[in-house]
Design an enzyme around this catalytic site. Structure first.
Site, PDB file in Angstrom:
ATOM      1  N   CYS A 141      46.572  52.865  29.404  1.00 17.30           N
ATOM      2  CA  CYS A 141      46.988  53.854  28.312  1.00 17.30           C
ATOM      3  C   CYS A 141      48.479  54.211  28.834  1.00 17.30           C
ATOM      4  CB  CYS A 141      46.223  55.170  28.641  1.00 17.30           C
ATOM      5  SG  CYS A 141      44.542  54.903  28.001  1.00 17.30           S
ATOM      6  N   GLY A 144      49.008  50.414  25.393  1.00 20.15           N
ATOM      7  CA  GLY A 144      47.847  50.548  24.636  1.00 20.15           C
ATOM      8  C   GLY A 144      48.174  50.580  23.199  1.00 20.15           C
ATOM      9  N   TYR A 194      51.996  42.525  35.789  1.00 18.28           N
ATOM     10  CA  TYR A 194      51.846  42.478  34.351  1.00 18.28           C
ATOM     11  C   TYR A 194      51.919  43.479  33.413  1.00 18.28           C
ATOM     12  CZ  TYR A 194      48.915  42.151  30.063  1.00 18.28           C
ATOM     13  OH  TYR A 194      48.391  42.059  28.742  1.00 18.28           O
ATOM     14  N   ASN A 204      45.928  58.657  31.582  1.00 17.93           N
ATOM     15  CA  ASN A 204      46.045  57.272  32.011  1.00 17.93           C
ATOM     16  C   ASN A 204      45.600  57.202  33.274  1.00 17.93           C
ATOM     17  OD1 ASN A 204      48.729  55.169  33.172  1.00 17.93           O
ATOM     18  ND2 ASN A 204      46.588  54.646  32.449  1.00 17.93           N
ATOM     19  N   GLY A 205      44.292  56.274  33.343  1.00 15.38           N
ATOM     20  CA  GLY A 205      43.801  56.075  34.476  1.00 15.38           C
ATOM     21  C   GLY A 205      42.264  55.779  34.285  1.00 15.38           C
TER      22      GLY A 205
END
Ligand code: AMP
Length: 461
Positions: free
Chosen positions: A2, A28, A243, A102-103
């Site tokens: 995210c 996302g 990435y 985010n996580g």
């Protein structure tokens, strides 16, 4: 997987947040949302889809105020749902609050069971909602106290941005600092974002990272900093460099592009091969392929072209003409590979299915030899800290040797970058300061029971 963004102290907060989220779209693509505060009221809009599809001028005009936070969300398997789209907005005794995460919280299943047993009613299947209920139950009088109290119970990865009805914006990173979160300045306003690439778009100045375990509170034009009580050695996610993050971002203080280029350079030293051309698997393989080509003195060319128009909702027209798969996304430039010995560089190999198809396409276009080079070590373990990797059994390297994988993907040779090589590229000694659990299985934060983790992964869908 995210992205989060926030701005406080700007007349056009929602418009700026829209741009900032657009720059985080790679983090996302399934759902997005924005919450904005004005005159003691928080308004929110969330929807499935891309930032540019969900928001238009009218929609943004309905989110007035000088403070706004936004979110882009991604989950891999199965259907994703609107009820899990963030930012969440909730009412509690102190007013209303929105939160973007985010996580991945690794003890969310246990905490949820405990909270449900004591009467909490959950509205989503997201791990983030656990934080909301813990905050609502906390006895501390102010929002910062409630947040700290809630986070004492939570384990795992979280970069959070919160916004209150009275325009207080809070950013926090877990003590390990798994996911990035950066602070910037745009005129008189403060901005928070997952990555610096959104600052470049809105012409904000990058100030610094939110430190692992740090809480920043932004209100009335000022920023104050606080610490979570738990202090551990930081373990930033190395896969952000491999990435996930955009190559024009600085994450964890380092340029993602340069880290990838160094991974490619090191790969050329570790796994040289005689060849005529080096080609990347675009887009994420490009910087490492440049590094490989420069180091090996083999010419770099774009032998694969990526279509940017195949979204997640692309529908193949009819069953009888299906199974284009990777071909829809990637096409081979015959003029580059025909009759050549080709080195193809990709950033990672997960299930191996993409690589297998790429090798076949390259041979179909006349490549004489195909040498696959992966600019990271074999992906042997799932991530439980916010990157959606498939379950372990689906990771080809969890149960096959490099030789076996080479045979499966039908390349002439296959080599991966060593763990030391990857860590050297991010200037880490012995892996210090980084989480590389997806390559080593060494998880820096204890995981819940395996069954819980499976449930948690489903819950995130
Ligand atoms: P696979 O066919 O499963 O081996 O996929 C490998 C490709 O997926 C590589 O080109 C990677 O760039 C890309 N990739 C790696 N990790 C992820 C991820 N978590 N989500 C989506 N794509 C990924």
């Amino acid at each position: 997987m995210c992205g989060v963004f926030g701005i406080n102290g700007h007349d056009e907060a929602s418009n700026i947040a829209y741009l900032g989220m657009h720059a985080l779209q790679h983090r996302g693509q399934e759902s997005t949302g924005l919450a904005a505060a004005e005159d003691g009221k928080l308004r929110r809009h969330v929807e499935m889809g891309l930032v540019s599809d969900v928001f238009d001028r009218e929609r943004l005009a309905k989110l007035p105020g000088r403070a706004a936070i936004g979110h882009v969300r991604y989950s891999t398997a199965g259907s994703s749902e609107l009820r899990n789209a963030q930012p969440f907005l909730f009412e509690y005794s102190g007013g209303s609050l929105s939160i973007a995460h985010n996580g991945n919280i690794v003890n969310a299943v246990e905490l949820r069971a405990e909270l449900e047993a004591s009467g909490s009613i959950f509205q989503t299947s997201s791990d983030t909602e656990v934080i909301v209920h813990l905050m609502a139950k906390a006895r501390e009088p102010d929002v910062l106290g409630k947040l700290v109290s809630a986070l004492k119970r939570v384990r795992g990865a979280y970069s959070l941005i919160l916004l209150t009805h009275d325009e207080k914006m809070i950013g926090v990173r877990d003590p390990n600092g798994f996911r990035p979160l950066v602070i910037g300045r745009l005129k008189d306003s403060y901005v928070l974002s997952s990555e610096t690439c959104s600052f470049d778009l809105i012409e904000a100045e990058f100030i610094r990272d939110v430190e692992p375990g740090e809480i920043v509170v932004i209100e009335k034009g000022g920023l104050t900093t606080h610490k979570l009580p738990e202090s551990v050695a930081p373990t930033f996610c190395v896969f952000e460099h491999v990435y996930f993050a955009r190559p024009d971002s600085l994450v964890n203080g380092k340029a993602v592009y340069r880290a990838r280029e160094k991974m490619g350079k090191r790969l050329a030293q570790e796994a040289p091969v005689e060849a005529d051309v080096v080609i990347p698997v675009p887009d994420s393989g490009v910087p490492s392929a440049i590094g490989y080509a420069n180091e090996s003195k083999i010419p770099f060319e774009m032998g694969l072209i990526r279509s940017h128009y195949v979204g997640r909702t692309f529908i193949e027209p009819q069953d009888s003409i299906r199974h284009f798969g990777v071909r829809l996304k990637l096409s081979v430039v015959r003029a580059v590979v025909d009759g050549k010995r080709v080195v193809v560089v990709d950033d990672s190999l997960v299930r191996g299915t993409t690589s297998r198809k790429i090798v076949k396409m390259l041979r179909g276009a006349g490549a004489r030899e195909v040498h696959l080079r992966i600019s990271a070590p074999p992906t042997t373990n799932s991530c439980f800290y916010g990157i959606d990797t498939p379950t372990r059994s689906e990771l080809i390297a969890s149960s096959h040797t490099v030789d076996e994988i080479n045979r499966y993907v039908t390349s002439d040779t296959l080599s991966y970058l060593s763990h030391e090589g990857m860590m050297a590229a991010v200037q880490s000694e012995d892996g210090k300061g980084y989480c590389s659990a997806c390559f080593t299985g060494k998880y820096p934060v204890a995981l819940g029971k395996e069954a819980d983790l499976v449930q948690l992964r489903r819950a995130r869908v």
